[in-house]
Design a protein around this motif. Structure first.
Motif, short mmCIF file in Angstrom:
data_model
loop_
_atom_site.label_atom_id
_atom_site.label_comp_id
_atom_site.label_asym_id
_atom_site.label_seq_id
_atom_site.Cartn_x
_atom_site.Cartn_y
_atom_site.Cartn_z
N GLY A 166 0.81 -1.20 -0.10
CA GLY A 166 -0.05 0.02 0.04
C GLY A 166 0.76 1.43 0.00
N SER A 167 0.16 2.45 0.74
CA SER A 167 0.90 3.85 0.52
C SER A 167 2.11 3.60 1.32
CB SER A 167 0.03 4.59 0.98
OG SER A 167 0.13 4.84 2.26
N ALA A 168 3.17 4.46 0.96
CA ALA A 168 4.27 4.97 1.91
C ALA A 168 3.74 5.90 2.87
CB ALA A 168 5.45 5.24 1.05
N ALA A 169 3.47 5.75 4.01
CA ALA A 169 2.66 6.65 4.74
C ALA A 169 3.67 8.09 4.97
CB ALA A 169 2.41 6.21 6.10
N ALA A 170 2.91 9.28 4.88
CA ALA A 170 3.88 10.22 4.65
C ALA A 170 3.40 10.93 6.01
CB ALA A 170 3.77 11.26 3.68
N SER A 171 4.17 11.69 6.69
CA SER A 171 4.15 12.86 7.75
C SER A 171 3.73 14.10 7.10
CB SER A 171 5.22 13.27 8.80
OG SER A 171 4.89 13.83 9.62
N THR A 172 2.12 14.52 7.30
CA THR A 172 1.84 15.82 6.91
C THR A 172 0.59 16.34 7.66
OG1 THR A 172 0.89 16.79 4.68
CG2 THR A 172 0.42 14.18 5.07
N PRO A 204 -6.96 -16.49 -23.85
CA PRO A 204 -7.88 -16.14 -24.90
C PRO A 204 -9.30 -16.33 -24.69
CG PRO A 204 -6.44 -18.12 -25.45
CD PRO A 204 -6.10 -17.52 -24.18
N ASP A 205 -9.62 -17.32 -23.76
CA ASP A 205 -11.17 -17.81 -23.57
C ASP A 205 -11.84 -17.00 -22.54
OD1 ASP A 205 -10.79 -19.73 -25.55
OD2 ASP A 205 -9.89 -21.25 -24.27
N GLU A 206 -10.99 -16.00 -22.12
CA GLU A 206 -11.69 -15.31 -20.98
C GLU A 206 -11.55 -13.63 -21.32
OE1 GLU A 206 -10.94 -15.78 -16.99
OE2 GLU A 206 -9.75 -17.84 -17.42
N LYS A 207 -12.48 -13.10 -20.59
CA LYS A 207 -12.75 -11.52 -20.94
C LYS A 207 -11.80 -10.86 -19.94
CE LYS A 207 -16.53 -10.23 -21.68
NZ LYS A 207 -18.30 -9.96 -21.36
N VAL A 208 -10.86 -10.14 -20.28
CA VAL A 208 -9.84 -9.36 -19.39
C VAL A 208 -10.24 -7.89 -19.67
CG1 VAL A 208 -7.33 -8.95 -18.82
CG2 VAL A 208 -8.21 -11.34 -19.67
N ILE A 209 -10.38 -7.16 -18.65
CA ILE A 209 -10.40 -5.57 -18.64
C ILE A 209 -9.65 -4.80 -17.80
CG2 ILE A 209 -12.98 -6.10 -19.29
CD1 ILE A 209 -13.49 -4.77 -16.49
N GLY A 210 -9.30 -3.54 -17.90
CA GLY A 210 -8.36 -3.03 -17.20
C GLY A 210 -9.24 -2.23 -15.93
N ALA A 211 -8.43 -1.86 -15.09
CA ALA A 211 -9.01 -1.22 -13.99
C ALA A 211 -8.19 -0.23 -13.26
CB ALA A 211 -9.55 -2.02 -12.61
N PHE A 212 -8.42 0.83 -12.71
CA PHE A 212 -7.74 1.96 -11.70
C PHE A 212 -8.12 1.72 -10.39
CE2 PHE A 212 -7.74 5.21 -15.25
CZ PHE A 212 -6.66 4.78 -16.15
N GLU A 213 -7.18 1.29 -9.37
CA GLU A 213 -7.35 1.46 -8.11
C GLU A 213 -6.71 2.59 -7.56
OE1 GLU A 213 -7.20 -1.02 -3.84
OE2 GLU A 213 -6.53 -2.25 -5.70
N ILE A 214 -7.57 3.42 -7.00
CA ILE A 214 -7.20 4.95 -6.60
C ILE A 214 -7.15 5.04 -5.17
CG2 ILE A 214 -7.73 7.23 -6.91
CD1 ILE A 214 -9.33 6.51 -9.56
N ILE A 215 -6.03 5.49 -4.58
CA ILE A 215 -6.07 5.63 -3.15
C ILE A 215 -6.77 6.97 -3.01
CG2 ILE A 215 -4.77 5.60 -1.04
CD1 ILE A 215 -2.27 4.68 -2.64
N ALA A 216 -7.90 6.82 -2.40
CA ALA A 216 -8.47 8.04 -2.01
C ALA A 216 -8.34 8.61 -0.67
CB ALA A 216 -10.30 7.71 -2.05
N THR A 217 -7.98 8.00 0.28
CA THR A 217 -7.71 8.43 1.62
C THR A 217 -6.20 7.68 2.11
OG1 THR A 217 -8.50 6.79 2.88
CG2 THR A 217 -9.78 8.52 2.50
N VAL A 218 -5.21 8.50 2.21
CA VAL A 218 -3.81 8.27 2.26
C VAL A 218 -3.36 8.26 3.75
CG1 VAL A 218 -1.62 8.63 1.51
CG2 VAL A 218 -3.37 9.28 0.10
N ALA A 219 -2.89 7.31 4.30
CA ALA A 219 -2.16 6.96 5.84
C ALA A 219 -1.07 7.94 5.51
CB ALA A 219 -1.68 5.53 5.98
N SER A 220 -1.14 8.73 6.99
CA SER A 220 -0.11 9.68 7.13
C SER A 220 0.82 9.29 8.50
CB SER A 220 -0.74 11.03 7.71
OG SER A 220 0.24 12.05 8.06
#
Length: 340
Positions: free
Chosen positions: A35-41, A129-145
């Motif tokens: 996951g995130s590299a928690a940052a002091s802020t 080839p016999d499966e359906k593959v789609i793209g995704a974005f996993e967006i960190i909405a809240t970031v550990a500090s």
């Protein structure tokens, strides 16, 4: 304090001396936290930054879609249909829109991220080839500090307007979106409700990251967080109700995990609501033998009717698996493969 890089997080965490073992593998070193590299802020949220074959039924049953007959008003998901799994596999870029240090997603603008994830999808589609593959974005909405935030939560909220360009790029290019929460001392449901407007969109799911769920008086980087299953089930119930009330397609609800202790009482996960599908997502990083040991530990006593996810780390895996290696070596084959 300057944001910590993912490498600095590993070094700082190791220096802190807390145990990283899963508690049930007993084999080789255990992957470091994900996951995130928690940052002091204490900055305003707008500047938030510091992070081949399917399984045997006995190990990880492939659940059947259980959603009711969809209303004509329910939108179709990328690739068609109204239930995410098992009708498709997702390949995701993970990260924060304004912090390249937190993952591949933020290393380029939305349009370039679309091209990058589509290139990965093409590789997996050729392998499957016999499966359906789609793209995704996993967006960190809240970031550990690592430092105390103004509200005392140790978690920075990213404004919805910062996330929207990525949502819009995804919606224009048949890409699913998962909103990831790192809540600090807040509970997951409180933070999920802050992003209700996004979760009302048909192609937006949710992820909970217990690594960054603190108890009162805890701070990040001194221990690995955990969450009780009652809190997870409360989020699931709320999200299922949101889906039902708004005639939305079934949503993916991802649970990040790299130690069994991170989700207390996981065997009591409530998978009865057809409006959501849970994905247990293995977040371990490091050498491949250690990652495989963690993977096997997480497969033990897996709740019924869940799907599986796996994360490849660009910098921290030694080495990172190629798409072909991921398909060949990660068994059962995950329905969600993410890249950080």
């Amino acid at each position: 304090m300057a944001p910590l890089t993912r490498r600095a997080l590993i070094a700082g965490t190791t220096a802190g001396g807390f145990a990283l073992a899963t508690g049930c593998t007993g084999a080789g070193p255990t992957p470091t936290p994900s996951g995130s590299a928690a940052a002091s802020t204490t900055a305003a949220p707008s500047s938030a930054a510091p992070s081949p074959s399917p399984s045997p039924a006995a190990v990880s049953p492939s659940p059947s879609p259980s959603s009711p007959s969809p209303s004509p008003r329910i939108a179709q998901l990328p690739g068609g249909g109204t239930v995410p799994f098992p009708g498709r596999r997702m390949v995701a870029l993970y990260g924060h829109p304004t912090a390249p240090v937190l993952g591949m997603l933020g290393e380029q603008a939305p349009a370039q991220a679309v091209a990058r994830v589509h290139a990965l999808v093409a590789q997996y589609q050729e392998l499957l080839p016999d499966e359906k593959v789609i793209g995704a974005f996993e967006i960190i909405a809240t970031v550990a500090s690592a430092g105390r935030t103004a509200d005392g939560s140790y978690s920075n909220r990213t404004p919805i307007e910062t996330i929207m360009p990525w949502i819009e790029a995804a919606e224009a290019n048949d890409i699913y979106v998962v909103i990831d929460l790192q809540p600090g001392r807040l509970d997951f449901l409180t933070q999920a409700k802050e992003y209700e407007a996004l979760l009302k969109r048909p192609w937006v799911g949710l992820a909970l990251d217990p690594e960054w769920r603190l108890k009162p008086n805890q701070v990040h980087l001194r221990q690995i967080g955990q969450v009780d299953i009652a809190e997870v089930n409360a989020v699931g119930t709320w999200l299922a109700d949101l889906v039902k009330a708004n005639d939305l397609p079934t949503k993916a609800l991802v649970l990040h995990q790299f130690q069994p202790r991170m989700i207390v009482g996981r065997d009591q996960l409530d998978t009865s609501r057809p409006e959501i599908q849970y994905v247990i997502h293995a977040d371990g990083q490091g050498g491949q033998p250690a990652k495989q040991a963690t993977w096997q530990a997480l497969l033990k006593d897996l709740p019924q009717n869940v799907f599986l996810g796996w994360k490849n780390f660009e910098d921290e895996d030694l080495p990172m698996l190629t798409p072909a290696q991921t398909v060949a070596q990660v068994t059962p084959l995950p329905h969600l493969v993410s890249y950080q």
